[in-house]
Write an enzyme that holds these catalytic residues in place. Structure first.
Site, PDB file in Angstrom:
ATOM      1  N   SER A  84     -11.113   5.763   3.294  1.00 51.92           N
ATOM      2  CA  SER A  84     -12.622   5.741   3.625  1.00 51.92           C
ATOM      3  C   SER A  84     -13.143   7.191   2.841  1.00 51.92           C
ATOM      4  O   SER A  84     -14.096   7.210   2.196  1.00 51.92           O
ATOM      5  CB  SER A  84     -12.892   5.968   5.046  1.00 51.92           C
ATOM      6  OG  SER A  84     -12.752   4.629   5.300  1.00 51.92           O
ATOM      7  N   GLU A 138      -5.982   0.444  -0.720  1.00 51.28           N
ATOM      8  CA  GLU A 138      -6.806   0.576  -1.886  1.00 51.28           C
ATOM      9  C   GLU A 138      -8.007   1.554  -1.748  1.00 51.28           C
ATOM     10  O   GLU A 138      -8.952   1.133  -2.403  1.00 51.28           O
ATOM     11  CB  GLU A 138      -7.344  -0.997  -1.832  1.00 51.28           C
ATOM     12  CG  GLU A 138      -6.328  -2.012  -1.745  1.00 51.28           C
ATOM     13  CD  GLU A 138      -6.651  -3.713  -2.048  1.00 51.28           C
ATOM     14  OE1 GLU A 138      -8.095  -3.890  -2.717  1.00 51.28           O
ATOM     15  OE2 GLU A 138      -6.199  -4.471  -1.406  1.00 51.28           O
ATOM     16  N   GLY A 186     -11.391  -4.567  28.526  1.00 48.46           N
ATOM     17  CA  GLY A 186     -10.694  -4.021  29.577  1.00 48.46           C
ATOM     18  C   GLY A 186      -9.379  -4.188  29.064  1.00 48.46           C
ATOM     19  O   GLY A 186      -8.827  -4.353  28.054  1.00 48.46           O
ATOM     20  N   SER A 217      -4.010   8.140  -2.316  1.00 44.77           N
ATOM     21  CA  SER A 217      -5.245   7.998  -2.671  1.00 44.77           C
ATOM     22  C   SER A 217      -5.444   8.654  -4.163  1.00 44.77           C
ATOM     23  O   SER A 217      -6.503   8.123  -4.853  1.00 44.77           O
ATOM     24  CB  SER A 217      -6.255   8.782  -1.729  1.00 44.77           C
ATOM     25  OG  SER A 217      -6.140   8.147  -0.435  1.00 44.77           O
ATOM     26  N   GLY A 224       4.004  10.657  -3.015  1.00 42.59           N
ATOM     27  CA  GLY A 224       2.927  11.712  -3.196  1.00 42.59           C
ATOM     28  C   GLY A 224       1.995  11.519  -3.938  1.00 42.59           C
ATOM     29  O   GLY A 224       0.851  12.457  -4.449  1.00 42.59           O
ATOM     30  N   TRP A 231       4.868   2.214   0.144  1.00 44.88           N
ATOM     31  CA  TRP A 231       3.671   1.617   0.912  1.00 44.88           C
ATOM     32  C   TRP A 231       3.227   0.401   0.158  1.00 44.88           C
ATOM     33  O   TRP A 231       1.941   0.151  -0.184  1.00 44.88           O
ATOM     34  CB  TRP A 231       2.428   2.518   1.173  1.00 44.88           C
ATOM     35  CG  TRP A 231       2.658   3.827   1.459  1.00 44.88           C
ATOM     36  CD1 TRP A 231       2.403   4.902   0.733  1.00 44.88           C
ATOM     37  CD2 TRP A 231       3.429   4.368   2.748  1.00 44.88           C
ATOM     38  NE1 TRP A 231       2.926   5.960   1.535  1.00 44.88           N
ATOM     39  CE2 TRP A 231       3.476   5.635   2.805  1.00 44.88           C
ATOM     40  CE3 TRP A 231       4.195   3.674   3.796  1.00 44.88           C
ATOM     41  CZ2 TRP A 231       4.116   6.507   3.546  1.00 44.88           C
ATOM     42  CZ3 TRP A 231       4.576   4.476   4.853  1.00 44.88           C
ATOM     43  CH2 TRP A 231       4.613   5.886   4.574  1.00 44.88           C
TER      44      TRP A 231
END
Length: 393
Positions: A375, A372, A348, A124, A121, A167
């Site tokens: 964005s 880390e 392609g 970021s 939880g 993570w």
């Protein structure tokens, strides 16, 4: 800060690293088991002296290493970066005993380090950590009425870590973890402490996670894991500074990793479009293609320059390092995503075949826009720093 060029010695070193990555590290990476720590690869990084340089080099050298390795072997780049990320808090804030025990082994590649900040939880929003570090009562006494950071009367402060981390790169196979836990409830960023936790501590377990790009990454479970004042990195309740100082150093180098991938994709595209027959000529003869390649090159070089500028600002101890680091990571990772995607389009369907360089880069390039500091977080940092500077005028 003005633009600049690298010195000839730096350029030569980058070329040497690209050769080493292709010739000595790439074969070891190919033999690794996806989703697990490649200890042979880490040991080779140690024997080449690259891991030791993590503790003697500045931010610019770190960026040059990461970009050069990423160009030819993303697995080697990632292994190097994770050793640095997990061990830098020990190098910068550890006691003499902590440093003596772990840093030589990290440098020679025999100990695997990990940086355990993110939680299910709190990704970021690092200040929202919930992993608890509760004081351990002296023998014979019950628990305190409420968690409090205090030394036990009969010796150094002791805590029990309870909660989860998620993570976490190199988990659950690392030999030690830099763990950030809440020691003062309700204090936000001011109530977090950094601990050095060996992997063999009782109550510490983990499991691997199956990710899009098969790196060693997992979740950790802390079930009353014992730690003491001897395990603290820096000062109690000041761990957020440890985390942010580490991230300010490594964020520009995440950008360097991205630039290395973008350059590899660009070079592959140049070779492909110059040799591919299409519509009575070569692909490069089509203006739509040549303009696309030019845009890819433009953005890659702009990202590289911003990464170098941010790293140089860090090495010069400039006051605007957080803003520059955030800008460098944001621009470079977003640029790499664009360049790799454009390269796949120009190649392609062949670029989507398993084992193709661009198929590999396409999976690798997505994660750096998240870890880390995503964005969106970088944009928030940039805006906050800009408004703070405006208000200070």
């Amino acid at each position: 800060m003005t633009a600049f060029s690298l010195e000839p010695a730096q350029l030569a070193w980058c070329a040497e690293l690209r050769t080493l990555a292709a010739q000595r590290l790439r074969p070891l990476a190919d033999k690794g088991e996806p989703g697990h720590v490649n200890r042979a690869l880490v040991a080779e990084l140690g024997s080449l002296g690259l891991l030791g340089r993590l503790f003697t080099s500045g931010a610019l050298d770190l960026c040059l290493m990461r970009e050069s390795l990423a160009y030819a072997c993303t697995e080697a780049e990632t292994a190097l970066a994770l050793q640095g990320l997990g061990a830098h808090p020990v190098h910068a804030h550890g006691t003499r005993e902590q440093r003596a025990r772990w840093l030589p082994r990290v440098a020679d590649g025999t100990a695997i380090a990990a940086f355990a900040l993110s939680e299910p939880g709190a990704g970021s929003d690092a200040a929202a950590l919930e992993l608890r570090a509760e004081p351990e009562p002296p023998p014979g006494e019950g628990p305190p009425a409420a968690p409090a950071l205090a030394a036990a009367p009969d010796g150094p402060a002791r805590w029990r870590l309870t909660g989860e981390k998620c993570w976490i790169s190199n988990a659950p196979e690392a030999d030690f973890y830099t763990v950030f836990a809440r020691t003062t409830p309700g204090a936000g960023a001011r109530g977090v402490t950094a601990f050095l936790v060996p992997a063999d501590r009782p109550g510490l377990t983990g499991r691997g996670l199956d990710m899009l790009s098969p790196h060693p990454i997992g979740a950790l479970r802390f079930d009353a894991v014992p730690v003491t004042a001897d395990d603290v990195l820096g000062e109690a309740d000041r761990g957020f500074r440890v985390a942010m100082g580490t991230l300010n150093l490594f964020r520009p180098s995440v950008g360097a990793f991205a630039v290395g991938m973008a350059q590899a994709a660009l070079d592959a595209t140049l070779a492909h479009t110059a040799g591919r027959d299409a519509f009575g000529g070569k692909l490069r003869d089509l203006q739509a293609v040549s303009h696309q390649v030019a845009e890819m090159a433009l953005r890659t070089e702009a990202a590289r320059l911003m990464v170098h500028a941010a790293a140089s600002a860090h090495d010069a101890d400039a006051p605007d390092v957080p803003r520059r680091s955030a800008m460098a990571k944001l621009l470079a990772t977003e640029t790499a995503q664009y360049v790799v995607d454009a390269a796949v389009q120009l190649h392609g369907a062949r670029a989507l075949q398993r084992g193709h360089l661009l198929e590999h880069l396409y999976r690798e390039v997505r994660a750096p826009r998240i870890y880390e500091g995503a964005s969106e977080v970088q944009r928030g940092i940039i805006a906050k720093e800009l408004y703070a500077r405006q208000e200070a005028r």
